[in-house]
Structures are given as structure tokens and as C-alpha cells.
Design an enzyme around this catalytic site. Structure first.
Site, PDB file in Angstrom:
ATOM      1  N   CYS A 223       5.501  -4.868  -1.357  1.00  0.00           N
ATOM      2  CA  CYS A 223       6.601  -4.481  -2.247  1.00  0.00           C
ATOM      3  C   CYS A 223       6.920  -5.921  -3.159  1.00  0.00           C
ATOM      4  CB  CYS A 223       7.836  -4.094  -1.373  1.00  0.00           C
ATOM      5  SG  CYS A 223       7.576  -2.531  -0.644  1.00  0.00           S
TER       6      CYS A 223
ATOM      7  N   GLN B 270      -0.049   3.593  -1.572  1.00  0.00           N
ATOM      8  CA  GLN B 270       0.716   3.798  -0.176  1.00  0.00           C
ATOM      9  C   GLN B 270       2.014   4.480  -0.763  1.00  0.00           C
ATOM     10  OE1 GLN B 270       3.160   1.251   2.016  1.00  0.00           O
ATOM     11  NE2 GLN B 270       1.568   1.201   3.421  1.00  0.00           N
TER      12      GLN B 270
ATOM     13  N   TYR C 223      10.196   2.694   8.772  1.00  0.00           N
ATOM     14  CA  TYR C 223      10.573   3.579   7.912  1.00  0.00           C
ATOM     15  C   TYR C 223      10.267   5.097   8.153  1.00  0.00           C
ATOM     16  CZ  TYR C 223      10.138  -0.809   5.009  1.00  0.00           C
ATOM     17  OH  TYR C 223      10.450  -1.752   4.602  1.00  0.00           O
TER      18      TYR C 223
ATOM     19  N   ARG D 159      -0.982   4.289   7.527  1.00  0.00           N
ATOM     20  CA  ARG D 159      -0.521   2.873   7.958  1.00  0.00           C
ATOM     21  C   ARG D 159       0.416   3.182   9.335  1.00  0.00           C
ATOM     22  NH1 ARG D 159       1.117  -2.851   5.380  1.00  0.00           N
ATOM     23  NH2 ARG D 159      -1.178  -3.099   6.028  1.00  0.00           N
TER      24      ARG D 159
ATOM     25  N   ARG E  68       0.051 -11.856   2.132  1.00  0.00           N
ATOM     26  CA  ARG E  68       0.796 -12.893   1.704  1.00  0.00           C
ATOM     27  C   ARG E  68      -0.303 -13.749   1.237  1.00  0.00           C
ATOM     28  NH1 ARG E  68       4.318 -11.194   5.314  1.00  0.00           N
ATOM     29  NH2 ARG E  68       6.558 -10.623   4.659  1.00  0.00           N
TER      30      ARG E  68
END
Length: 874
Positions: free
Chosen positions: A540, A614, A697, A745, A839
């Protein structure tokens, strides 16, 4: 080529001719008389088909050449066979055409005549085909077994007549059926087998039918939908049903990717000396006759289970867009084949017909890669003894080795390129000469393979009388570093990937003892191929407005595509406005979102990466500020927040808003929102859709006992807690075309007592696989702030390995994977099929290109970059 012929047989030929000449078909007597007269005139003009001899600049027939069209008895019936080559001494290449009953001899002559300069090309029209079609052929003789017996007679004829020890066998589509069977059973007569649009087994027809249906719906082609609706899925009830499906597979792009069609191929054939209108009529008659007689037996074929062992080099030449004989099944078959050498070549601009869609590349592959006894690699001990297998040599007692190029016409046998020594324990040496000229050496020590460094090529090949001066390299044990379990194939095409080079997957006999893939190996799932196993993890960016992607996202994602990633996944994209984590999240809850996302998908695909997205709903963790402004919950509309929902009225953390427990109506609305979002993603052009069911989530909230305290059918037992995710997954799989992958995922564990764990994850993944999920992207955590996570390099990878083994489904590894050597180990050790980099990609957008360099492969720079880099290097 496509084997579609209408019920009238020759009527298809008449229509094709009319299309080619531009003459309309009018059901009037005058038109019929005119057509008959035209046909007679054309027949007189074209006369009998013939083949022209090879002539030199002075129009003299070249000595030693051959150009004949003959009729001979094969299998008890008269069959047509041609021989063409500039030299009878060239290696023999027998062409097995498609169909059955679809002669392609004139087409190969039109598009691939260059082969005749290097091979003795044998154009054989099989029984029931073209000139080998006769109305009195016994239907009982039209069996696969008889075709294999016929082929044996042809092989023996060629071997004896032209004094050949072995021949090269090349099959296209149907031709791969007798070709595969014969090559597997008669290795003593075959020097190499080549399968174009290789048939594997029956499920290919199901995928072909599914492609036609899905593509017809996507294009809103009412005629196709109407006709396909009448046809039941395979097995077909009749040949007509099969032909109907085949017709629409062609018209919807599954047979030709280039600007070709069956009509254009017919016209190309008629332009050769070897074909006439009479042959066109015979084509229609023989094609339909052969299909009717062989359909039942073909429908029960399963080559990929019965014919897996070949004692000769095997080449598969596949069109990337082939839906007629799905290339994905052929690739899976290729992976299972055992052969002393095998090579898969992808034709990136072809579907079912690489020889005619990319003729120059096709001829290049045959001449440079398949042609036997030309520049074969030879390895021997230092005393000059050549070994039987050109890619392997047994350990020599003095530990001295010699590498050279074996040239068939060189009286000295082979030219020494390198002389070196090894330490004790080396029992085998394997070599590949890369496109750059660099020699790569892999040694086997006690059955483990080690990549050997600092091997210097001997460039002065002309000084053959100074073999002893070749540079010597001491390979002491100090040079043996960490094992690199990788594929050590014939000349690698990786160094030029993405720059117009021939894309290959080549393996030698020794590859059976090492993993078949590494981090840089391509991966095909359904009909989507990733150029390597490196994926950009969805991250994100909190940089959207009202859900809209913008220039930042284009540059952010596009730069990683340019940087060599195999898959670029768009961040968590909300299926509803209320499902965003923050007001700045990406969204796909309305049609207006499609075009900005399509812009990204187009650019990513143009750089050679696969575009993915996604789809997500944040559930009770929605309505938060961006992380760099604190990441706190936005509890009121004044703050920019909104009400949140979840499976139960349990907040994520103390002080967070209490979510509203979802009603049945909320659940149904949510499922519909996921479906609508998936349709928009497909319209935007994304090739991979991933369902986000991790990190605490909404989907994960229903799975975990920590966040789900429901007492209805969506709570309590594992079966109930999985219900919503499985319903959404099933709905998405119905929406996503059968030729595109579907990822999920998950969090493999909550890292908390009484929560979701790896055992439940394995059960879930088995259910997801049954619904059609193709890969599980395995992460962890996110349900509770009290989780105790043992963060370390690759701390989640073992979960991916366990799910891969126990649920028998592809997985993606993710989590603190920063260096390419470790990423490669994840793939080669079989713990995952993809490595998701997160990252680290923010720190290094060109991570994938850097990985290629680190692993000793020439980086696949974008052409503008590569030009500058190579120019600077000089």
C-alpha cells in the site's frame, strides 16, 4: 493449421477459393455455371502440381540435390511423399503434418524452404490426407497404431535409400501423436524429436472449449455464444461439435496470433508449385474423413502419462498464445519428460502455428538448435578421449579435464577451448557455453553440484597445433563455495531475455539430479508465463484520491516492471469504498477506476512483466490514517472516517471503533462487490487476480477464532469460518477466464494462542485448490496486536513449503527476503514457486536485474538501458 471443415467437405474448399478471389457466392444458375467455368479454367492453368529442382546461377541442376514428388505403397495403400534438399547428404527431417488429414507440405515449402539447405526434408502426406486420400481406404485401417506402423515404413525407406543411420522427426499438432509414440519406442532410429504445438492429453480440449466460451463472452460475440451454447463441453458428441469449437477458437485468436487465417494459409499453399486446386479439394475430403475415423481414439489420448522416456534430444516448440492445443499442458508434459537433452522454445508472437506465424525464427531454431552433428559440445579427459554423451564425462583419475567444440567436418575431431584440473571427489563435469562465449562449468562432487568460478575460455582456437598451451585453471577445494543447485543447460537464452532472443528452457540428462528450476526460470500458470520467479509484493502506497490510480502509481509500478520483475502486483485495491484501509487507498468499486488501472496494466505488460492486482476489503481495520501521519483510526466523518464492519462486534485494538457485525445481506453485498471488482480488473487487462485474505483484513477476520465469534453458518467450526472466503473464491474463479491464474494471499498463522494456525491453513488451501486457486501467497499475522512474531530472514517461508507439500498447490514465499542468493535457495529447495519481494524493492527498484548479475547471468536490461550499459562497458 486449423482443421475446420464444413459438413460438405469440399464446399469449404470452394468457399476458401471464393474468399481468396473475392468472388461472392450467389445461389443462382448463372453463378454456378460461371463458377464451374472458372474452376475448369483454373485447373487448366494450374495443371498438375510439381516440384522444381535446385539450380545454380547458370540454371544447371545442382549435383547431389534432390527434388522429387513420388507415390509409393506404405501400409498397403498408395501414399504421397516428397524429397527435397540441396544435398542428399544432409541429415533427414521427416515432417508429420497436423489434422489428422490436414496436409501442410506446401505450407512448409512456402514458409520454411530454408530448411532444405540444411536438411533432407521428407514431406509425407499420411494416409487419408491430400494425395494419400482415396475413397476406398478401409475405415478400419485409420487407427493410431496403423499410422505408427506407416511411419516406421517411411523411416526405414529414408534410412535405406539415403544411407542414414537416424532421422530427425518433427510433428505438428496431430503429427505429434504418431511422432511422440514412435520416438519413444524407436530411439535407435531417431536422432532428435521435435514437437510443435505438442499434444499432451485430453484435458487440452476442455481448456480449448473454455477459452472459446470465455473469449466469446468477453467480446460479447452473440453468434459465437449461440453456437457454443449448443455444443456440450468435451468429450464431444460428434465431429461437428468439435469443428464448431475449433472454428471459434480460431476466430477468437487461439489458433493464429499473427495476421493469418486458414484462408490465407490455403492461398499461400496454392501459390507454390507443389499444390493445385485438385489438392485443395482432396484436402477437404481427406480432412473430414480422417477426423471422423480417428476422433474417438484421439479423444482418449493421454500421451503425457504413457510416453515419458526418450533416448534422444527432445525439443518442444510452443506458441505462447496457442489455445487450440493449450501450450500450458505441453509445458507440463515437457517438465515430466526424461531425455538426455531437452529444450523448450517459446514463440512469443505465435499461437498454434509457429512455422507459419514466425517462419524465420522457426527455421533458425531447426537449423541452429536441432540440426544434429553440427558444432556439438564435446568433453573428454586430457588424453583426448571423447565421451559417448557430449554433455557429460566420467571422473578421470589424474583429475585433468579438457573441453572442446566437436566439429563434424573437422579432421582433428574437436578444438580445445579449455584445460583445467579439479580437486579430489569430482566425479562428473557439465559444461554450457553461453551466448556471450563464456564457458560455465558445473562439477558434481559426491552427487552435489557446485558452480565453479574463474573458468577462462581459450580464444585462440586457430592454433590447433598448440593444444597444450590452452590456459590451465586450478580448481582446488578452496574455490568451491556455497552449493548452487541450478539448471546447467545447453547455451542459455536468459542472457538476452526480453530483447528478441529465442526464449528456451533447455535441460541435459544430469538435470534429473538437480532441481529443474531456479529463481530466473520462467513459470507458466494456466496460459500466463512469468519470465522469472520474482514477484513484486502488493504494498500500500496510500497515495490515491477517491480510489483513483495516478501518475505516482504508474511510475512506481512501471519502474519495477522495467527493473525485470516477473510479476508486478498492484497494491491492496478496495472492492468497496468502506473497505479501504485509509482514505488514500487504491479502489476498484466503480467503473471510473478502470482506465487509470488499465494504463498501469498496459505499461507493465509492455515491459515484459505480468500485471496483477490484489483485491481487498479491510473489514474492522478500515478507516485509518496513513502510517506516516500516525496510522490512527478515523472514528468520525469529520476526521474523514466511516463506519467499519466485521464478522463480530470486536475491535482490533482497544480504543478502535467497534465494527458492526455483518448481516446476511451485508455478506451477500460483499460477495457481489468482489465479483464486480474482479470483472473491472479483467476489463483493465490484469492477467493475475489475487484475493487478499491475510493480515487481519475482512476475509482473515472470518477465518480466525480471535476475530470471529459468530454462532451462525459463518462462525464456530473451521468449515463455517472458511465459508465466506470459499464462497468469494468460488465466485471469482467463475469470473476469471480459465486461461488466467487466480492467487490467494493468506496469513498462515496469527502467531497467537487460540488463533488461526498452519494446520488450519493447510486444510483451507486444499479447499481453495479444489475451487481452482492456482497459487497461495503465504504471509502471516495481522489479526491481533498481541501477536508474538519471530521476525527474521524468511521467517514465513517454511509455511509456504509446508502448504506446498501438504496441500499440493503452488505457493509464494514472502517476508524479509532481501538477497538473490537466498531467494534462489527458496525456489531450488522447493519451498515455493514464486518469491515475493516487498520493501527491498522500495530500496532497489532494479532488484531483479541485479539478481541476474549476481547469479552470473547477463542482465536483461531494457533495450535503451542495455545499449548504454554495454557501450559504457566497452
Amino acid at each position: 493449421m486449423t482443421e475446420y471443415v464444413d459438413p460438405a467437405g469440399a464446399a469449404e474448399s470452394r468457399r476458401a477459393m471464393a474468399s481468396a478471389t473475392g468472388s461472392p457466392i450467389k445461389p443462382t444458375r448463372l453463378a454456378l455455371i460461371s463458377r464451374a467455368a472458372t474452376m475448369a479454367l483454373l485447373l487448366l492453368c494450374t495443371g498438375c502440381a510439381h516440384t522444381v529442382p535446385f539450380r545454380d546461377a547458370k540454371d544447371r541442376i545442382i549435383p547431389g540435390s534432390i527434388a522429387t514428388m513420388e507415390t509409393t505403397t506404405i501400409g498397403g495403400i498408395s501414399q504421397s511423399i516428397w524429397f527435397r534438399s540441396i544435398s542428399r547428404s544432409n541429415p533427414a527431417l521427416i515432417l508429420l503434418h497436423g489434422g489428422p488429414g490436414a496436409s501442410e507440405s506446401a505450407l512448409f515449402r512456402h514458409y520454411n524452404s530454408a530448411l532444405e539447405q540444411h536438411f533432407l526434408v521428407v514431406y509425407w502426406e499420411q494416409r487419408g490426407t491430400g494425395r494419400s486420400f482415396h475413397p476406398d481406404i478401409p475405415p478400419a485401417s485409420m487407427t493410431i497404431a496403423q499410422f505408427v506402423r506407416d511411419l516406421d515404413e517411411v523411416v526405414e525407406m529414408v534410412r535405406q535409400r539415403f544411407e542414414k543411420d537416424k532421422v530427425v522427426l518433427l510433428g505438428h499438432s496431430w503429427g505429434t501423436v504418431p511422432g511422440t509414440i514412435y520416438a519413444s519406442l524407436h530411439a535407435e532410429k531417431i536422432s532428435a524429436y521435435v514437437g510443435i504445438a505438442q499434444i499432451a492429453d485430453v484435458p487440452g480440449r476442455c481448456l480449448s472449449y473454455a477459452f472459446a466460451v470465455a473469449e466469446a463472452r468477453k467480446r460479447r460475440n452473440s453468434k459465437a455464444i449461440s453456437e457454443l451454447r449448443i455444443v456440450d463441453p468435451p468429450p464431444y458428441a460428434s465431429v461437428n461439435e468439435m469443428l464448431t469449437t475449433g472454428k471459434w477458437v480460431e476466430q477468437l485468436g487461439g489458433v493464429f496470433h499473427a495476421d493469418l487465417s486458414t484462408g490465407k494459409l490455403i492461398w499461400s499453399a496454392l501459390r507454390t508449385d507443389e499444390a493445385s486446386l485438385i489438392d485443395l479439394v482432396r484436402f477437404g475430403q481427406g480432412n473430414r474423413f480422417s477426423l471422423i475415423q480417428l476422433e474417438d481414439e484421439i479423444s482418449r489420448l493421454n500421451l503425457s502419462e504413457r510416453y515419458l522416456s526418450f533416448d534422444m534430444p527432445v525439443f518442444f516448440l510452443l506458441g505462447r498464445y496457442d489455445r487450440h492445443v493449450p501450450a500450458t499442458l505441453a509445458e507440463q508434459y515437457f517438465a515430466r519428460i526424461k531425455a538426455p537433452f531437452k529444450c523448450l522454445v517459446w514463440f512469443e508472437h505465435s499461437a498454434h502455428n509457429p512455422p507459419f506465424e514466425e517462419p524465420a525464427k522457426f527455421s533458425q531454431v531447426l537449423i541452429e538448435r536441432v540440426l544434429p552433428y553440427r558444432n556439438r559440445l564435446a568433453i573428454g579427459s586430457f588424453d583426448g578421449l571423447r565421451c559417448a554423451h557430449p554433455t557429460q564425462v566420467t571422473y578421470a583419475s589424474n583429475r585433468e579435464w579438457c573441453i572442446g567444440i566437436y566439429c563434424n567436418n573437422d579432421p582433428l575431431g574437436y578444438i580445445t577451448l579449455l584445460r583445467f584440473q579439479t580437486s579430489a571427489g569430482v566425479d562428473s563435469i557439465y559444461v554450457s557455453i553461453q551466448a556471450t562465449g563464456r564457458i560455465q562449468l558445473v562439477a558434481r562432487v559426491n552427487r552435489y553440484f557446485f558452480d565453479k568460478g574463474k573458468i577462462m575460455p581459450y580464444h585462440d582456437q586457430s592454433k590447433r597445433d598448440k593444444f597444450g598451451d590452452a590456459p590451465s585453471v586450478s580448481e582446488a577445494e578452496s574455490h568451491i563455495t556455497t552449493p548452487v543447485l541450478r539448471q546447467s543447460a545447453a547455451p542459455s537464452a536468459r542472457s538476452s531475455a526480453g530483447q528478441g532472443a529465442i526464449q528456451t528452457q533447455c535441460q541435459s540428462e544430469h538435470d534429473r539430479e538437480v532441481p529443474e528450476v531456479d529463481l530466473l526460470s520462467p513459470l507458466t500458470i494456466r496460459n500466463v508465463t512469468f519470465r522469472n520467479r520474482i514477484a513484486m509484493s502488493p504494498m500500500c502506497m496510500y497515495s490515491a484520491q477517491d480510489g483513483f490510480a495516478n501518475d505516482f502509481h504508474l511510475v512506481h509500478l512501471g519502474s519495477r516492471a522495467i527493473g525485470g520483475m516477473g510479476l508486478v502486483m498492484v497494491e491492496a485495491t478496495a472492492v468497496t469504498a468502506e473497505g479501504r484501509i485509509s482514505p488514500s487507498d487504491m479502489g476498484i468499486w466503480k467503473d471510473d477506476h478502470i482506465e487509470p488501472l488499465a494504463r498501469i496494466a498496459r505499461f507493465v505488460e509492455a515491459q515484459g512483466a505480468v500485471s496483477g492486482i490484489q483485491l481487498a476489503h479491510a473489514g474492522r481495520k478500515a478507516s485509518c490514517d496513513a502510517p506516516w501521519t500516525g496510522g490512527n483510526s478515523l472514528k468520525t466523518a469529520t476526521e474523514g472516517g466511516w463506519p467499519v464492519i466485521g464478522p463480530s462486534s470486536l475491535p482490533f485494538d482497544a480504543g478502535d471503533p467497534i465494527p458492526a457485525a455483518m448481516s446476511d445481506a451485508d455478506i451477500e453485498h460483499c460477495i457481489d462487490a468482489w465479483e464486480s471488482a474482479a470483472r473491472r480488473a479483467l476489463e483493465a487487462g490484469f492477467k493475475v487476480i489475487e484475493l487478499h485474505a491475510a493480515h487481519g483484513y475482512l476475509m482473515h477476520e472470518f477465518l480466525s477464532p480471535i476475530s470471529n465469534h459468530r454462532t451462525d453458518e459463518y462462525g464456530g467450526s473451521l468449515e463455517n469460518r472458511m465459508r465466506l472466503l470459499l464462497r468469494v473464491a468460488g465466485r471469482l474463479r467463475e469470473v476469471i477466464p480459465q486461461d488466467l491464474p487466480f492467487f490467494v494471499r493468506i496469513s498462515a498463522t496469527d502467531w497467537a494462542d487460540g488463533g488461526w494456525d498452519i494446520e488450519q491453513s493447510v486444510v483451507l488451501c486444499r479447499e481453495l485448490k479444489a475451487l481452482g486457486a492456482d497459487l497461495i501467497d503465504v504471509s502471516s499475522g495481522g489479526t491481533t496486536p498481541d501477536a508474538k512474531i519471530p521476525v527474521a530472514r524468511g521467517y514465513q517461508v517454511p509455511f509456504a513449503g509446508r502448504i506446498r507439500d501438504e496441500a499440493e498447490i503452488r505457493t509464494g514465499g514472502v517476508g524479509l527476503i532481501t538477497d538473490s542468493q537466498y531467494a534462489d535457495e527458496i525456489i531450488t529447495s522447493g519451498q515455493a514457486d514464486l518469491v515475493f519481494i516487498g520493501r527491498e524493492l522500495l530500496r532497489e527498484p532494479y532488484w531483479a536485474i541485479k539478481a541476474q548479475h549476481t547469479m552470473g547471468v547477463e542482465p536483461a536490461w531494457p533495450i535503451p538501458y542495455g545499449y548504454a550499459v554495454k557501450r559504457r562497458a566497452k
